[in-house]
Scaffold this motif. Structure first.
Motif, short mmCIF file in Angstrom:
data_model
loop_
_atom_site.label_atom_id
_atom_site.label_comp_id
_atom_site.label_asym_id
_atom_site.label_seq_id
_atom_site.Cartn_x
_atom_site.Cartn_y
_atom_site.Cartn_z
N CYS A 1 0.85 -1.20 0.00
CA CYS A 1 0.00 0.00 0.00
C CYS A 1 0.88 1.25 0.00
N GLY A 2 0.35 2.32 -0.52
CA GLY A 2 0.97 3.64 -0.40
C GLY A 2 2.39 3.69 -0.94
N THR A 3 3.27 4.24 -0.15
CA THR A 3 4.67 4.37 -0.55
C THR A 3 5.30 3.01 -0.83
N SER A 4 4.96 2.01 -0.05
CA SER A 4 5.54 0.68 -0.26
C SER A 4 5.10 0.12 -1.63
N SER B 1 6.15 -3.84 3.26
CA SER B 1 5.49 -3.01 4.28
C SER B 1 6.52 -2.49 5.26
N GLN B 2 6.51 -1.21 5.51
CA GLN B 2 7.39 -0.65 6.55
C GLN B 2 7.01 -1.25 7.88
N SER B 3 5.75 -1.13 8.25
CA SER B 3 5.31 -1.50 9.60
C SER B 3 5.12 -3.01 9.77
N THR C 1 0.11 -3.32 8.34
CA THR C 1 -0.94 -2.72 7.51
C THR C 1 -2.02 -3.78 7.25
N VAL D 1 4.78 10.51 9.66
CA VAL D 1 3.76 9.73 8.95
C VAL D 1 4.13 9.58 7.48
N ALA D 2 4.73 10.61 6.90
CA ALA D 2 5.16 10.51 5.50
C ALA D 2 6.42 9.65 5.45
N SER D 3 6.32 8.59 4.69
CA SER D 3 7.39 7.60 4.64
C SER D 3 8.54 8.10 3.76
N LEU E 1 2.57 11.88 -4.00
CA LEU E 1 2.00 11.41 -2.73
C LEU E 1 2.59 12.21 -1.56
N LYS E 2 3.90 12.41 -1.55
CA LYS E 2 4.52 13.19 -0.47
C LYS E 2 3.92 14.59 -0.41
N GLU F 1 0.27 14.60 0.80
CA GLU F 1 0.16 14.12 2.17
C GLU F 1 0.51 15.19 3.20
O1 M6R Z 1 3.68 0.24 6.86
P1 M6R Z 1 3.35 0.13 5.36
O2 M6R Z 1 4.57 0.27 4.51
O3 M6R Z 1 2.58 -1.10 5.05
O4 M6R Z 1 2.42 1.38 5.08
C1 M6R Z 1 1.84 1.57 3.82
C2 M6R Z 1 1.23 2.96 3.68
O5 M6R Z 1 0.23 3.16 4.64
C3 M6R Z 1 2.27 4.08 3.81
O6 M6R Z 1 3.34 3.91 2.92
C4 M6R Z 1 1.63 5.44 3.55
O7 M6R Z 1 1.22 5.55 2.23
C5 M6R Z 1 2.60 6.56 3.93
N1 M6R Z 1 1.95 7.50 4.82
C6 M6R Z 1 3.11 7.31 2.74
O8 M6R Z 1 3.98 8.35 3.10
#
Ligand code: M6R
Length: 366
Positions: free
Chosen positions: A57-60, A104-106, A109, A156-158, A241-242, A245
């Motif tokens: 999702c998102g940045t990932s 996924s960073q976290s 998700t 929050v912004a990755s 996106l950045k 956001e």
């Molecule tokens: O933890 P994740 O990489 O799974 O999160 C995915 C997105 O929620 C995350 O990248 C989101 O788009 C960021 N806020 C972007 O900067």
């Protein structure tokens, strides 16, 4: 601790050389990718892979899109990239020998985790997690894993999560390509590029003073268009996106060749166009796209590879030169000015950079 930095986001942008170096540490040498960095039996499993489905999702997700260009070009394997919230609810076709990759960073998700669980039912060869949190659900449930070593990301912004994901996906690309007989000299060149990613990012960070000047041009805008081609298209998407956001400016990204299929209608003197223009075979095409923007009075901000010959007479606009570090790693290096631009526009607009309205760091609900 934020230390000398004004926001976590800025600190995390500047941590990228270190974070990327840590992600590559003890995983690659000048001779290439080291054995079994994806876990026990990883290389054996990767040798059997006939294609990949990358879900995030998102940045990932944007990192996954860059990897599609890389893996298809260098390993010649078909790659599908899809957002987790779509993938999990549709009947994707899974050809024999497909590897499921979750980014996924976290690692928490909700949609990405649910997609990975759903994939178990769909007959994959195996699952690989590219993730920043070792004890997360996504990592626990995957067969293979490659940890990004970005350290905690608070903003929050990755930012550093993205470039470390690209480093990890670079390692995956090299391993897959090598196993499939990529030419030795090319493999050595790509390996050298990846090893230089930290220092090239470091150099890109030196652009900050110039970018602070440029960001003035965006503060009173309502909209912005980001353009890129090839593996730089996802970089344009990440830039858009950045910006939306954290600065709340409406931004959209297009593959530059799509411009005249619709978005060109939006271009006038109120529409700034930000283009990522690295060197390479697509440069001439991109230049003619930019000419279309210029002819309509749109303001252009072009980030160009040092060697690329650009027309310097942009009537309204700026060309900022940088060194992309080579065709392979350029998407990671060109991401840095996108992050800095969004950051400084947001700071000038006085938004809550680290905690943008309506957003959560980890989206653990649907
Ligand atoms: O933890 P994740 O990489 O799974 O999160 C995915 C997105 O929620 C995350 O990248 C989101 O788009 C960021 N806020 C972007 O900067």
């Amino acid at each position: 601790e934020r230390g000398e930095y004004r926001h976590y986001m800025q600190k995390e942008i500047f941590e990228q050389p270190r974070a990327v170096a840590d992600t590559l540490e003890a995983r690659i040498s000048p001779n290439g990718v080291l054995p079994n960095i994806f876990g026990v039996g990883g290389d054996e499993l990767l040798a059997k892979v006939k294609g990949l489905h990358i879900i995030a999702c998102g940045t990932s997700y944007h990192a996954g899109l860059v990897a599609k260009y890389w893996i298809e070009e260098y390993a010649r394997l078909p790659v599908n990239v899809e957002v987790a919230s779509e993938y999990r609810y549709r009947e994707a076709v899974v050809p024999d020998g497909t590897l499921f990759v979750a980014i996924s960073q976290s690692g928490e998700t909700a949609d990405t985790l649910a997609a990975m669980r759903e994939s178990r039912r769909r007959g994959y060869l195996g699952t690989l997690a590219i993730c920043n949190v070792p004890e997360s659900s996504v990592v626990r449930e995957a067969d293979l894993k490659l940890m990004t070593r970005a350290g905690p990301e608070i903003g929050v912004a990755s930012t550093k999560a993205f470039t470390t994901q690209l480093a990890a996906l670079g390692l995956l690309t090299l391993q897959l390509a090598h196993q499939r007989g990529l030419d030795g000299a090319r493999y050595a060149d790509l390996t050298a590029q990846l090893l230089h990613m930290p220092s090239m990012i470091e150099k890109a960070l030196e652009l900050e003073p110039r970018i602070i000047e440029l960001s003035e041009r965006l503060i009173h805008r309502q909209h912005a268009l980001f353009l890129g081609r090839g593996a730089q298209h996802p970089v344009a998407m990440e830039g858009a996106l950045k910006l939306k956001e954290i600065s709340y400016i409406h931004a959209e990204a297009y593959a530059a060749g799509e411009l005249k299929h619709g978005p060109l209608a939006l271009v006038d003197e109120d529409m700034p166009v930000i283009a990522v223009a690295p060197n390479g075979p697509l440069l001439d095409k991109l230049k003619s796209n930019l000419q279309e923007v210029r002819a309509r009075g749109g303001e252009l901000l072009v980030f160009a590879d040092g060697e690329a010959s650009m027309d310097g007479n942009a009537s309204r606009g700026v060309i900022l030169r940088m060194d992309g570090g080579g065709d392979f790693i350029a998407p990671a290096v060109f991401t840095v000015p996108m992050q800095l631009l969004a950051y400084h526009v947001a700071v000038l607009r006085g938004t809550d950079v680290d905690q943008p309205r309506n957003l959560a760091k980890s989206v653990t609900v649907e």
